[in-house]
Design a protein around this motif. Structure first.
Motif, mmCIF file in Angstrom:
data_model
loop_
_atom_site.group_PDB
_atom_site.id
_atom_site.type_symbol
_atom_site.label_atom_id
_atom_site.label_comp_id
_atom_site.label_asym_id
_atom_site.label_seq_id
_atom_site.Cartn_x
_atom_site.Cartn_y
_atom_site.Cartn_z
ATOM 1 N N ARG A 87 4.027 -2.095 -23.254
ATOM 2 C CA ARG A 87 3.175 -1.845 -22.094
ATOM 3 C C ARG A 87 1.702 -1.933 -22.484
ATOM 4 O O ARG A 87 1.293 -1.386 -23.518
ATOM 5 C CB ARG A 87 3.458 -0.466 -21.493
ATOM 6 C CG ARG A 87 4.750 -0.423 -20.685
ATOM 7 C CD ARG A 87 4.969 0.937 -20.043
ATOM 8 N NE ARG A 87 6.071 0.892 -19.090
ATOM 9 C CZ ARG A 87 6.520 1.948 -18.436
ATOM 10 N NH1 ARG A 87 5.972 3.147 -18.615
ATOM 11 N NH2 ARG A 87 7.515 1.817 -17.589
ATOM 12 N N ASN A 145 -2.049 -1.184 -20.654
ATOM 13 C CA ASN A 145 -2.688 -0.566 -19.493
ATOM 14 C C ASN A 145 -4.187 -0.833 -19.526
ATOM 15 O O ASN A 145 -4.856 -0.576 -20.537
ATOM 16 C CB ASN A 145 -2.447 0.944 -19.480
ATOM 17 C CG ASN A 145 -0.971 1.287 -19.399
ATOM 18 O OD1 ASN A 145 -0.248 0.715 -18.599
ATOM 19 N ND2 ASN A 145 -0.522 2.211 -20.237
ATOM 20 N N GLY A 196 -1.203 -2.024 -14.991
ATOM 21 C CA GLY A 196 -0.237 -1.961 -16.081
ATOM 22 C C GLY A 196 0.640 -3.201 -16.156
ATOM 23 O O GLY A 196 1.180 -3.652 -15.141
ATOM 24 N N TYR A 200 3.780 -3.671 -13.673
ATOM 25 C CA TYR A 200 4.557 -2.471 -13.360
ATOM 26 C C TYR A 200 3.694 -1.342 -12.788
ATOM 27 O O TYR A 200 4.222 -0.325 -12.314
ATOM 28 C CB TYR A 200 5.290 -1.967 -14.613
ATOM 29 C CG TYR A 200 4.470 -1.061 -15.505
ATOM 30 C CD1 TYR A 200 4.579 0.327 -15.424
ATOM 31 C CD2 TYR A 200 3.556 -1.587 -16.417
ATOM 32 C CE1 TYR A 200 3.826 1.158 -16.223
ATOM 33 C CE2 TYR A 200 2.807 -0.765 -17.232
ATOM 34 C CZ TYR A 200 2.938 0.604 -17.136
ATOM 35 O OH TYR A 200 2.182 1.415 -17.930
ATOM 36 N N LYS A 201 2.373 -1.527 -12.802
ATOM 37 C CA LYS A 201 1.500 -0.470 -12.287
ATOM 38 C C LYS A 201 0.236 -1.081 -11.698
ATOM 39 O O LYS A 201 -0.427 -1.918 -12.325
ATOM 40 C CB LYS A 201 1.100 0.485 -13.409
ATOM 41 C CG LYS A 201 0.442 1.768 -12.936
ATOM 42 C CD LYS A 201 1.475 2.759 -12.483
ATOM 43 C CE LYS A 201 2.365 3.155 -13.636
ATOM 44 N NZ LYS A 201 3.545 3.898 -13.209
ATOM 45 N N LEU A 261 -2.658 0.963 -9.384
ATOM 46 C CA LEU A 261 -2.938 2.213 -8.686
ATOM 47 C C LEU A 261 -4.417 2.542 -8.810
ATOM 48 O O LEU A 261 -4.995 2.429 -9.893
ATOM 49 C CB LEU A 261 -2.105 3.348 -9.297
ATOM 50 C CG LEU A 261 -2.170 4.718 -8.637
ATOM 51 C CD1 LEU A 261 -1.569 4.668 -7.246
ATOM 52 C CD2 LEU A 261 -1.442 5.751 -9.491
ATOM 53 N N ALA A 265 3.503 1.710 -7.788
ATOM 54 C CA ALA A 265 3.273 3.099 -8.165
ATOM 55 C C ALA A 265 4.580 3.843 -8.309
ATOM 56 O O ALA A 265 5.632 3.407 -7.829
ATOM 57 C CB ALA A 265 2.388 3.793 -7.133
ATOM 58 N N GLU A 266 4.513 4.980 -8.978
ATOM 59 C CA GLU A 266 5.649 5.873 -9.156
ATOM 60 C C GLU A 266 5.230 7.287 -8.807
ATOM 61 O O GLU A 266 4.051 7.644 -8.919
ATOM 62 C CB GLU A 266 6.177 5.806 -10.590
ATOM 63 C CG GLU A 266 6.679 4.421 -10.984
ATOM 64 C CD GLU A 266 7.185 4.387 -12.423
ATOM 65 O OE1 GLU A 266 6.648 5.137 -13.253
ATOM 66 O OE2 GLU A 266 8.122 3.625 -12.694
ATOM 67 N N ASP A 271 3.292 9.228 -11.349
ATOM 68 C CA ASP A 271 1.877 8.947 -11.532
ATOM 69 C C ASP A 271 1.010 10.024 -10.899
ATOM 70 O O ASP A 271 -0.093 10.304 -11.378
ATOM 71 C CB ASP A 271 1.512 7.591 -10.917
ATOM 72 C CG ASP A 271 2.191 6.433 -11.618
ATOM 73 O OD1 ASP A 271 2.430 6.547 -12.835
ATOM 74 O OD2 ASP A 271 2.501 5.432 -10.953
ATOM 75 N N THR A 302 10.706 7.071 -10.394
ATOM 76 C CA THR A 302 10.369 6.694 -11.771
ATOM 77 C C THR A 302 11.207 5.487 -12.146
ATOM 78 O O THR A 302 11.979 5.508 -13.103
ATOM 79 C CB THR A 302 10.634 7.853 -12.748
ATOM 80 O OG1 THR A 302 11.997 8.263 -12.611
ATOM 81 C CG2 THR A 302 9.745 9.032 -12.465
ATOM 82 N N GLY A 330 7.177 0.381 -11.123
ATOM 83 C CA GLY A 330 6.356 0.545 -9.936
ATOM 84 C C GLY A 330 7.018 0.023 -8.691
ATOM 85 O O GLY A 330 6.518 -0.877 -8.020
#
Length: 639
Positions: free
Chosen positions: A262, A264, A278, A337-338, A340, A357-358, A361, A393, A397
């Protein structure tokens, strides 16, 4: 008169103070006085040079100064009119007696030095020159008065008296300058400093070189920096996983080697906001049918999407498949995967929104076992199941979400969000199974699977954290969306309750952590899911429960090394009503249990190795399954 440069400037200032920058009237000597009347009418100082400086420090205060007397008739002081007295700027400086002047019993006596203007009886605070006299007396100490305690400021003075008074003031200024500059650096000090510089010349040269090198490197970094607003951090997990047990009659799977990477990008535009972008890649297998996953090899996963209690913490919820469209994902392919954005709008209120998003987060993890690359090795132990509902989760995302964070007080905050799984899909796809379309989670921001979730976080003391969770969900298909158990898929079991049955869920849970010593914490959670049919065609409901307790250890055996021991019950159907059943056919119902232990070695600030294992008793709530052990050796790199 020998004075230094500063004295010259001060002398000019004093003279201007004495003269008031006004013309000087020359008058004859007046009996019984030694004064010079400074008038506005007839005589002026003409100054060609304010000061001259030479190498021997001999300065001329007034280069070439000429006193020009007026030709007007001299007047006696006693005959001055009241109007003349108002217009003149009288200022008398008393210095010493002049032998050429007429003497009396008062003037023949020596003039007394005064230390305060209040000692002069004929000077009043209302006099126009009171402030000037006060400064000359109390600051410079160069004003003298008559023995009788009078100043006689309205009397004239001779040029000799003026020169004597001015000289007294300049002498006093020189004394003040000498006192103020007596501690300045001397020649001997400079010599000592030069010797020290020569003695440490090598060290100074080395230090200068290091500073130059540092400046060059700083300039290079500034020229080649990634971004002025964005910071990059990353996590790389490489892990070996082995398992034994599972469904009866099966073979133990081979040990597998998996990875997850990952990156970020954390961007701030104002210093208070944060945009998280991400990227990730992983090589876990699974796909729509779960083929190739460890859980499928054990025989413990669902027939669809490989949901199972044998899943590790760092594995995506839907490995190898995009749950939005059921399209496949190749191993180690790059994913977003992200995405936000978090931004404050008031002192206590922060908003966030994103398209990838999750729930985790927005909601703080109360349990210390949370940390996919650093702490617990199983999906079960990391978070309360209510946080995971509806793909909260998912690992990539799944939802588009928006919400707020309200800091009620330092000990209490409330967070809530709305999430939609298929917000970017305008139309529902064609059915591929009865009630199951090619977009199984629905379509549109408000027309598909969605969740409204909230968490109240309470910290009654510095050692206790409490989190209370609630989630209300609607799912287009018959799933929980937690990925924690094979019963997650087909949550409502019974006649006519197939995968295409839409469901509504109300989920509640609580998590608590108590740090009863600096290095040991007790943590646990409890959760309940109430699932109901949402189609209206049948009457069915089911209740799931789950709980966990554990001990977390900080700096165990060595600073930076953490460990955990965890025990609990994975998601299990505890109640069913209407057309719903407690278990599928051919299932020997039994309460499942989970036991886990791990130990994280901190190799360096950026590398850790975590060996651990968890044991599943009655896995998936079926005593027909053998006790299953999953062993993990996880290596995590962070940067």
């Amino acid at each position: 008169m020998k004075v230094n440069l500063l004295a010259s400037v001060s002398g000019v200032s004093l003279l201007y103070l004495l003269a008031g920058l006004l013309p000087v009237q020359a008058t004859p000597r007046v009996e019984k006085t030694q004064a010079l009347k400074l008038s506005e009418k007839s005589a002026v100082f003409t100054t060609n040079n304010s000061y001259e400086t030479s190498n021997n420090n001999s300065n001329k205060l007034f280069g070439n100064t000429e006193l020009i007397a007026s030709s007007t008739e001299s007047k006696n002081q006693d005959s001055l009119s009241a109007n003349n007295q108002q217009e003149s700027t009288d200022l008398t400086v008393f210095a010493s007696d002049d032998s050429s002047s007429p003497t009396t019993s008062e003037s023949s006596s020596s003039l007394a030095q005064v230390t305060s203007v209040s000692q002069l009886s004929d000077v009043q605070p209302t006099d126009w020159a009171f402030q000037a006299l006060q400064s000359l007396v109390e600051r410079y100490g160069c004003i003298a008065g008559y023995p009788s305690g009078v100043y006689r400021g309205n009397r004239a003075m001779t040029r000799y008296e003026f020169a004597a008074g001015l000289n007294a003031c300049l002498d006093r200024v020189n004394e003040l300058i000498a006192t103020a500059t007596g501690d300045l650096v001397k020649k001997e000090d400079l010599t000592t400093l030069q010797k020290l510089q020569e003695e440490f010349s090598a060290e100074l040269a080395t230090l200068r070189g290091r500073v130059d090198s540092l400046e060059a490197r700083t300039a290079e970094l500034e020229a080649n920096q990634f971004s002025t607003t964005t910071k990059l951090n990353g996590e790389v997990i490489i892990s070996a996983i082995g398992a034994t047990g599972g469904a009866r009659g099966g073979n133990d799977p081979n040990i597998i080697l998996v990875n997850r990477v990952r990156l970020n990008l954390n961007t701030s535009f104002t210093g208070k906001d944060l945009l998280i972008t991400g990227l990730q890649a992983y090589n876990f297998l699974g796909g729509v049918t779960g083929e190739g996953s460890l859980q499928n090899s054990l025989g413990l996963s669902s027939d669809l999407l490989s949901a199972s209690s044998a899943r590790t913490s760092f594995e995506p919820q839907f490995p190898g498949v995009d749950a939005k469209t059921l399209s496949g994902i190749n191993p180690n392919s790059l994913q977003l995967y992200k995405l936000l954005y978090i931004f404050p709008v008031a002192d206590k209120l922060t908003l966030f929104a994103g398209t990838a998003a999750e729930v985790s987060d927005a909601f703080p993890a109360i349990t210390p076992f949370y940390g996919e690359g650093q702490e617990s090795i199983s999906r079960f132990a990391s978070l309360n199941p209510v946080v995971r509902v509806s793909g909260g989760t998912s690992g990539y995302g799944l939802a588009s979400a928006a919400g707020f964070i309200f800091q009620i007080s330092p000990q209490l905050d409330l967070r809530a969000l709305y999430g939609s799984a298929n917000a970017n899909i305008p139309q529902r796809g064609a059915d591929i199974q009865p009630g199951v379309s090619g977009t199984p989670l629905g379509s549109g921001v408000f027309g598909g699977s969605s969740v409204v979730a909230a968490q109240l976080t309470f910290k009654p003391t510095s050692s206790i954290d409490i989190g209370l969770n609630y989630a209300n969900s609607y799912h287009e298909i018959n799933i929980l969306g937690t990925g924690l158990s094979s019963s997650d898929i087909g949550s409502l079991v019974g006649q006519g309750l197939n995968l295409g049955t839409p469901v509504k869920l109300n989920s509640v849970g609580g998590t608590v952590t108590w740090r009863f010593s600096p290095k040991i914490a007790f943590s646990g959670y409890g959760a309940a899911f109430f699932v109901d049919d949402a189609s209206g065609a049948v009457d069915a409901s089911t209740t799931f429960t789950s709980w966990m307790v554990g001990l977390h250890f900080n700096d165990l055996l060595k600073q930076g090394n953490n460990a955990g021991i965890i025990f609990g019950q994975p998601l299990y159907r505890t109640d069913a009503s209407g057309q719903a059943q407690l278990a599928p056919a051919n299932t020997n119902r039994a309460v499942p249990y989970h036991l886990e232990a791990y130990y994280r070695f901190k190799v360096s600030d950026n590398i850790s190795i975590t060996p651990g294992a968890f044991v599943l008793f009655n896995p998936e709530g079926n005593s027909n399954n053998d006790t299953t052990t999953v062993g993990v050796l996880r290596t995590t790199f962070t940067f």
